[in-house]
Design an enzyme around this catalytic site. Structure first.
Site, PDB file in Angstrom:
ATOM      1  N   GLU A 166       0.807  -1.222   0.000  1.00 41.62           N
ATOM      2  CA  GLU A 166       0.000   0.000   0.000  1.00 41.62           C
ATOM      3  C   GLU A 166       0.843   1.277   0.000  1.00 41.62           C
ATOM      4  O   GLU A 166       0.822   2.036   0.974  1.00 41.62           O
ATOM      5  CB  GLU A 166      -0.942   0.030   1.209  1.00 41.62           C
ATOM      6  CG  GLU A 166      -1.896  -1.135   1.296  1.00 41.62           C
ATOM      7  CD  GLU A 166      -2.943  -0.959   2.400  1.00 41.62           C
ATOM      8  OE1 GLU A 166      -2.944   0.100   3.056  1.00 41.62           O
ATOM      9  OE2 GLU A 166      -3.752  -1.866   2.609  1.00 41.62           O
ATOM     10  N   GLU A 361      -5.270  -8.486   1.581  1.00 41.46           N
ATOM     11  CA  GLU A 361      -5.794  -8.152   2.906  1.00 41.46           C
ATOM     12  C   GLU A 361      -7.270  -7.851   2.784  1.00 41.46           C
ATOM     13  O   GLU A 361      -7.688  -7.164   1.854  1.00 41.46           O
ATOM     14  CB  GLU A 361      -5.143  -6.882   3.486  1.00 41.46           C
ATOM     15  CG  GLU A 361      -3.743  -7.058   3.982  1.00 41.46           C
ATOM     16  CD  GLU A 361      -3.149  -5.751   4.515  1.00 41.46           C
ATOM     17  OE1 GLU A 361      -3.908  -4.874   4.990  1.00 41.46           O
ATOM     18  OE2 GLU A 361      -1.919  -5.624   4.435  1.00 41.46           O
TER      19      GLU A 361
END
Ligand code: FCB
Length: 469
Positions: A166, A361
């Site tokens: 990310e 995730e």
């Protein structure tokens, strides 16, 4: 009879964690300080919480792997702590730091659990931040050196790799929003940091390819947010364009197409001269990858509102307001929007020449309170995960090449600026004594893994998947 939505053979069921959030043991392996140690020491996390003990995974790792094995998990995505492996962020490696990850991989393989390594999940060595951090090009070069150390140590046994987790968070939350370490509020620095994170990814792809067998699969993990307008004025739609640009397209486009979106660069020009983008960088950033990890948590709902995002993680876009949608929120206020996961998967598969996808995730925080016997009956988490699995099933049925699903997270852990106040684990951690107790969701997930599917069709989910999706 209730039928089951079956996933393709070989679909990888796993859980994810990250080093700083679970390891503790900051005093071991000659580990150096990271920006998150500093950020916490400055009192900038909730109640001053830090990662010094966390879930004590550095010491309890074999038990945690046994726990995953008991749940029948096929894969484990973890991150390597750069400051544990290379304490100064450059120069020699810590042999015992690398040994810890070698042992972790050994334990996993012995139990038939496939390791997936993430090289950077936000714990930048403090000496690199002292030298300017991600806004400096040098940090990308240092990251590539560190990638080589890890690849040399683990490359013979780890097949799947993600360079960076990310990059939006460490760049935008870390350097523009001031919410994450290092806590700066400098929009130009954030735009530079974003570029150097991407460059670090591209450099690391080459390094990994040079060190790993040809069968290794290398990629990056991004965090898409579908963006919806609140209101329908031109200005509201422009707010959508801006946030979609910074949250989604400015990562997908360089990695998968070798260019930045022009409109995003135009927005950034109000805060940065963009001189950090050098000739050849985008070729480096767009090196072919074998997998793309997506972390999905929620959607954004935005409108035009003058000055609402003046100091924020949205550099160059000061006039955007974010609305909380009218859905059941989780305990940190994030709404439950499983259709957003479907949309994110379909979008990248449809609009980009995307490699095979993995949900790296997905998870939610709830106020999990153990009952008198220590049981945590987190049906709210099951109610969260199940529709997201359905969304994945639907995406696969619609042609998306999705190969795996990793629940965030195995254990309750240090949730960054929120410290230990948010519980995302499917296994409860009692921070007083480090006792682990699988929550109801862990047992439910073990059933999903065993069945390779999720039970009971909801309307519109369709039947079984086509044989060869
Ligand atoms: C993701 C992060 C992960 C965790 C979850 C809740 O953005 O990758 O470390 O904080 O959010």
């Amino acid at each position: 009879m209730v039928s089951i939505l079956t996933f393709p053979d070989g679909f990888l069921w796993g859980v994810a964690t990250s080093a700083y959030q679970i390891e503790g043991g900051l005093d071991l392996d000659g580990r150096g300080p990271s920006i998150w140690d500093t950020f916490a020491a400055e009192g900038r996390t909730r109640d001053g919480h830090d990662g010094s003990i966390a879930a004590d995974h550095r010491r309890r790792m074999p038990d945690d792997v046994a726990l995953m094995s008991d749940l029948g998990l096929a894969s484990y995505r973890f991150s390597v702590a750069w400051p544990r492996v290379q304490p100064d962020g450059s120069g020699p490696a810590s042999a015992s730091g690398l040994d810890f990850y070698r042992r972790l991989v050994d334990e996993l393989l012995e139990r038939g659990i496939e390791p997936v390594v993430t090289l950077f999940h936000w714990d930048l060595p403090q000496p690199l931040e002292d030298a300017g951090g991600w806004p400096e090009r040098q940090t990308a070069l240092r990251f590539a050196d560190y990638a080589a150390l890890v690849a040399e140590a683990l490359g013979d046994r780890v097949t799947r790799w993600s360079t960076i987790n990310e990059p939006w968070c460490p760049s935008m939350l870390g350097y523009a929003g001031g919410i994450h370490a290092p806590g700066r509020t400098d929009p130009a620095a954030a735009v530079g940091a974003a570029h150097h994170l991407l460059l670090g990814h591209g450099l690391a792809v080459d390094v990994l390819r040079a060190h790993l067998p040809a069968s290794a699969e290398v990629g990056i993990t991004l965090n898409p947010y579908p963006v919806h307008p609140v209101g329908s004025s031109e200005a509201d739609l422009d707010a959508v364009r801006r946030i979609d640009g910074i949250a989604n397209r400015m990562w997908y486009d360089p990695v998968l197409r070798g260019c930045y979106p022009d409109d995003v660069l135009d927005d950034f020009r109000s805060v940065s001269d963009l001189s950090h983008i050098h000739a050849g960088d985008l070729e480096q950033i767009s090196r072919p990858i074998d997998l793309l990890g997506l972390n999905y948590y929620r959607c954004y709902h935005v409108s035009y509102s003058p000055g609402a995002s003046a100091v924020s993680e949205w550099p160059g876009s000061p006039d955007v307001a974010f609305a909380a949608p009218d859905h059941t929120p989780t305990s940190n206020g994030w709404a439950v929007e499983p259709d957003g996961l479907y949309d994110a998967l379909v979008r990248v598969a449809r609009d980009y020449d995307a490699p095979p996808l993995f949900v790296h995730e997905i998870g939610a925080a709830f106020d999990d309170v153990p009952d008198a016997t220590g049981r945590v009956d987190d049906t709210d988490r099951i109610d969260f995960l199940e529709p997201h699995l359905r969304a994945c099933h639907r995406a696969i049925a619609d042609g998306v090449d999705l190969r795996g699903f990793y629940v965030w997270s195995l254990l309750d852990n240090f949730e960054w600026a929120e410290g230990y106040t948010q519980r995302f684990g499917i296994v409860h951690v009692d921070y007083d004594n480090q006792v682990r107790t699988p929550k109801a969701s862990a047992l439910w997930y073990a059933g999903v893994v065993a069945a390779n599917g999720v039970g009971g069709p909801a309307p519109d989910d369709g039947e079984a998947l086509p044989k060869d999706p």
